[in-house]
Design a protein around this motif. Structure first.
Motif, PDB file in Angstrom:
ATOM      1  N   ALA A 128       0.835  -1.202   0.000  1.00  0.00           N
ATOM      2  CA  ALA A 128       0.000   0.000   0.000  1.00  0.00           C
ATOM      3  C   ALA A 128       0.866   1.247   0.000  1.00  0.00           C
ATOM      4  O   ALA A 128       2.064   1.191   0.277  1.00  0.00           O
ATOM      5  N   ASP A 129       0.220   2.343  -0.309  1.00  0.00           N
ATOM      6  CA  ASP A 129       0.828   3.655  -0.167  1.00  0.00           C
ATOM      7  C   ASP A 129       1.393   3.783   1.251  1.00  0.00           C
ATOM      8  O   ASP A 129       0.679   3.589   2.233  1.00  0.00           O
ATOM      9  N   GLN A 130       2.665   4.125   1.330  1.00  0.00           N
ATOM     10  CA  GLN A 130       3.276   4.236   2.667  1.00  0.00           C
ATOM     11  C   GLN A 130       2.734   5.419   3.472  1.00  0.00           C
ATOM     12  O   GLN A 130       2.951   5.495   4.666  1.00  0.00           O
ATOM     13  N   TYR A 131       2.061   6.336   2.797  1.00  0.00           N
ATOM     14  CA  TYR A 131       1.463   7.476   3.506  1.00  0.00           C
ATOM     15  C   TYR A 131      -0.017   7.229   3.807  1.00  0.00           C
ATOM     16  O   TYR A 131      -0.749   8.172   4.126  1.00  0.00           O
ATOM     17  N   ALA A 132      -0.478   6.000   3.688  1.00  0.00           N
ATOM     18  CA  ALA A 132      -1.912   5.721   3.883  1.00  0.00           C
ATOM     19  C   ALA A 132      -2.389   6.241   5.242  1.00  0.00           C
ATOM     20  O   ALA A 132      -1.746   6.023   6.265  1.00  0.00           O
ATOM     21  N   GLY A 133      -3.498   6.938   5.225  1.00  0.00           N
ATOM     22  CA  GLY A 133      -4.082   7.437   6.461  1.00  0.00           C
ATOM     23  C   GLY A 133      -3.531   8.772   6.917  1.00  0.00           C
ATOM     24  O   GLY A 133      -4.098   9.398   7.820  1.00  0.00           O
ATOM     25  N   VAL A 134      -2.415   9.217   6.320  1.00  0.00           N
ATOM     26  CA  VAL A 134      -1.845  10.495   6.753  1.00  0.00           C
ATOM     27  C   VAL A 134      -1.556  11.460   5.600  1.00  0.00           C
ATOM     28  O   VAL A 134      -1.273  12.638   5.823  1.00  0.00           O
ATOM     29  N   ALA A 135      -1.647  10.971   4.355  1.00  0.00           N
ATOM     30  CA  ALA A 135      -1.265  11.811   3.220  1.00  0.00           C
ATOM     31  C   ALA A 135      -2.217  12.987   3.070  1.00  0.00           C
ATOM     32  O   ALA A 135      -3.429  12.856   3.236  1.00  0.00           O
TER      33      ALA A 135
END
Ligand code: HEM
Ligand code: SF4
Lengths: 551, 168
Positions: A128-135
């Motif tokens: 997944a996107d490593q910034y998931a939940g915070v991007a």
């Protein structure tokens, strides 16, 4: 983040017991290597050039401090004191002994970690996107769907012997940081006209010897149908994917041979039977899993604290790091910190046990005990208060983890190559090290701007060379190591495959060739143009001319 | 070959009939798809139970209309890595409602038994010298599963729901 309940816990423990028994049967000769191979592969254990290699799953790249400390413990106790972050957000150990495998898995299980389906022809660890939940650019948080996919795909009885491995990547953001179109299935979150979440479904991407950019087969899949649609897609593939030739067995070949529309129709036909059945996700189930990913207890903070400006103006090192390694957060007053695992002259993606402990400690103090691994082989602290950035920077710096090069030329993806891998044509680590040293000057790197070099030691493309802005592929020419260069690849929103620029370079020439390419770009670029943009404007010719002028 | 059916070792009453062999009088036989297609009339009117054996490149879709004639379907794993029959088994059970014996034959391995059972197989032909007891134990390797599939095991999601309801 997700925490196991009693059921997850039981499954992982039972898996350890099962595998311990299998290892025992191998060690006492009941199983020969041929029979043991598929069993160990289902548990992430490869036989490599010098030793076994153990791949530990980091589901969708998310780790807790406790888990990272456990990985440090494994590195120290059973390996040579370091681990390696892979392009699939996993951690790999290069020197474990077979006899230790059950103990390693058992220790990992104590921290809710496992190696299930990190290899073999099954559904691999979902990325997944490593910034998931915070991007800052996020449409919707994809993490609970990733966890739902993790659970559904774990020991799936129908899909554990697919024609070939199967990789799923997910993002909830506008910018594709998960290389969706290089995956067997890529899922991008969307919202319909009423704001309900769902997914754009892409299939048939892949690298390897036949690189293919994935295609969209469904523009919008409502969230409750996620699993029935995945099950339909996998079922079509399991029955029709080629099994006569390992190089033609990935879903990309099936999609290419029947065509996108026909493939989409087959999936839709199967789905017509499965949708609204027992795989439909009840809202209650979605909510239950989503609660694990509720935002941490953020403080209400000023978005631009004055301290930050002061630190930036007084410490050029901090300012550079802030510019390159810190990304925008969706919560005011917080930042996303990237930790580069690409120090000057280092092995891309390697991290020592001591460094793991440092990162775990920093995460515990400053990032709600959470860490992410990225497919570009770095780490991320997802929830850092801007007020803590100085302390985090200093902590990282002491551990040699503050190289300010995220997204720059020395932030390379690199496969293990001949130093570890028995399929390799060439070494790749020494080439990465050479490039990193040649471009060590960070102010020069910043001037060059965003540039992704990706390197593989053979055609299997573990280092994603097809989608590097500059790709390097190791080839064997009459027993000599040579390196073929591709230009113009990208795994971002507009995914493209790079084009081979000309004859390959020897190990002695490849460093100069890289400098030539970069110098050519610097000469011909227009104001504000990145390497990829320049390449897309001018094509190969100028690079060809300078690269082969002297030949 | 040892046969496990419904979780225990049983004698095998069936004869796997080669395509060239003559049809015996008084034994139930398992025939290939080709033989079924050529000798439908004889096989249907023989007054004996009938079994069908499908290779992994023969989808049960091809006999969807004929299923009422078969008491047994044997799905072949030419190599254990060829996993097509897992899908076939589920389709036979869940889509076509086949309720006869579903037998795994070919390269059937102990560590795959449980996956097969979950997909709807209820019978397994073991290799000649297989330690049957150990193979039966392999059916107990896991007590929890995430997927709702063909067998009756409750998936984790419904166990969780039960817990939540009980807690209320
Ligand atoms: C050292 C032992 C390794 C071996 C023997 C190995 C082998 C392979 C092979 C044979 C493939 C091609 C599969 C195919 O095209 O179907 C492949 C693909 C891949 N490997 Fe590795 N690999 C190794 C290590 C790694 C490492 C360390 C990474 C991460 C840095 C990695 C990442 C990948 C990725 C991302 C692909 C996918 C390419 C695609 O999408 O087709 N591998 N590997
Ligand atoms: S790309 Fe080739 S050399 Fe590199 S790790 Fe993969 S298989 Fe080995």
């Amino acid at each position: 983040m997700y925490r196991y309940d009693e059921f997850d816990e039981a499954l992982v423990r039972e898996r350890v017991a099962q595998f311990s028994d299998q290892v025992q049967r191998r060690l006492n000769g009941e199983l020969n290597e041929d029979e043991f191979k598929p069993l160990r592969l289902m548990n992430g254990l490869y036989l490599q050039l010098h030793a076994y290699m153990f791949r530990i799953a980091i589901p969708y790249g998310t780790l807790s401090s406790v888990q990272l400390r456990k990985l440090a413990h494994v590195a120290r106790t059973y390996d040579k004191g370091y681990g390696h972050i892979t392009t699939r957000q996993n951690m790999q150990f290069n020197w474990p002994r077979l006899e230790d495998a059950p103990a390693i898995l058992s220790d990992l299980a104590d921290a809710q970690l496992h190696a299930i389906q990190t290899s073999g022809n099954c559904i691999r660890n979902t990325t997944a996107d490593q910034y998931a939940g915070v991007a800052a650019d996020e449409i919707a948080d994809p993490r609970h769907y990733c966890e739902i996919i993790r659970q559904w795909s774990t020991l799936h009885p129908e899909f554990s012997f697919l024609p070939r491995k199967f990789k799923i990547a997910v993002t909830g953001a506008e910018e594709d940081r998960a290389a969706l179109r290089t995956h067997d299935i890529g899922l991008r979150m969307r919202r319909d006209a009423d704001g309900n979440p769902g997914f754009e479904v892409m299939v048939g991407g892949g690298l390897g010897r036949t690189p293919v950019v994935g295609v969209t087969i469904r523009e919008f899949l409502p969230e409750e149908h996620l699993l029935s649609y995945l099950e339909s897609t996998l079922r079509v593939y399991n029955q029709l994917g080629r099994r006569d030739n390992i190089h033609k067995a990935r879903i990309k070949i099936l999609v290419q041979s029947v065509g996108r529309d026909a493939f989409a129709r087959m999936v839709e036909e199967e789905w017509a039977q499965l949708r609204d059945g027992y795989l439909t996700l009840p809202q209650e189930e979605l909510d239950t899993i989503a609660r694990y990913f509720a935002p941490p207890p953020y403080e209400t903070l000023e978005d631009s604290p004055p301290e930050l400006e002061l630190w930036q103006s007084t410490s050029p090192g901090f300012a550079a790091w802030m510019n390159e390694n810190v990304a925008a957060h969706k919560q005011a007053g917080y930042a996303i910190v990237n930790i580069s695992l690409k120090p000057e002259g280092g092995v891309p993606g390697d991290i020592t046990a001591e460094q793991m402990d440092v990162v775990a400690d920093l995460a515990e103090r400053y990032s709600f005990s959470e860490i992410r691994a990225t497919h570009e082989q770095n780490l991320v602290l997802p929830y850092v208060r801007k007020l803590d950035l100085m302390a985090v920077w200093q902590g990282l710096q002491q551990a040699g983890l503050a190289t300010a090069n995220i997204g720059l030329i020395s932030d390379m993806i690199c496969c293990p190559g001949l130093d570890y891998c028995n399929l390799a044509n060439t070494r790749s680590i020494p080439v990465a090290q050479e490039i990193s040293e040649r471009f060590a000057d960070l102010s020069k790197q910043r001037d060059i701007g965003p540039l992704k070099i990706k390197m593989s030691g053979c055609i299997n493309a573990c280092g994603h060379h097809h989608v590097g802005h500059i790709g390097i592929l190791g080839v064997d020419k009459k027993g000599q190591e040579y390196y073929q260069i591709t230009l113009g690849g990208s795994a971002e929103n507009e995914t493209t495959l790079g084009n081979i620029v000309g004859p390959a370079f020897s190990a002695a020439e490849i460093g100069d060739a890289m400098e030539t390419i970069v110098d050519t770009y610097l000469t011909i670029r227009e104001e504000g143009e990145s390497f990829l943009e320049t390449y897309r404007r001018v094509g190969q010719q100028p690079f060809k001319e300078t690269l082969y002028a002297a030949h | 070959m040892p046969l496990i059916k419904n979780g225990q070792q049983v004698a095998d009453p069936w004869l796997a009939l080669g395509d060239e062999e003559t049809l015996p009088e008084d034994v139930p036989v398992i025939v290939s798809l080709e033989r079924w297609q050529q000798e439908k009339d004889v096989l249907q009117t023989r007054g004996m139970e009938l079994g069908l054996r499908l290779r992994s490149d023969q989808s049960p879709q091809q006999v969807a209309e004929d299923l009422q004639f078969f008491s047994l379907i044997a799905l072949e794993f030419p190599k254990f890595t060829d996993g097509r029959a897992y899908s076939y088994a589920r389709l036979l059970r869940e889509r076509h409602g086949f309720s006869g014996e579903l037998r795994a034959v070919g390269n059937v391995l102990r560590d795959q038994l449980l996956f097969m059972q979950r997909c709807g197989f209820d019978a397994f032909e073991l290799p000649e010298n297989a330690p049957v007891e150990a193979w039966l134990r392999a059916l107990e390797d896991f007590s929890v599963w995430y997927q709702p599939v063909t067998d009756n095991r409750a998936p984790v999601s419904s166990l969780r729901r039960r817990l939540r309801v009980a807690a209320q």
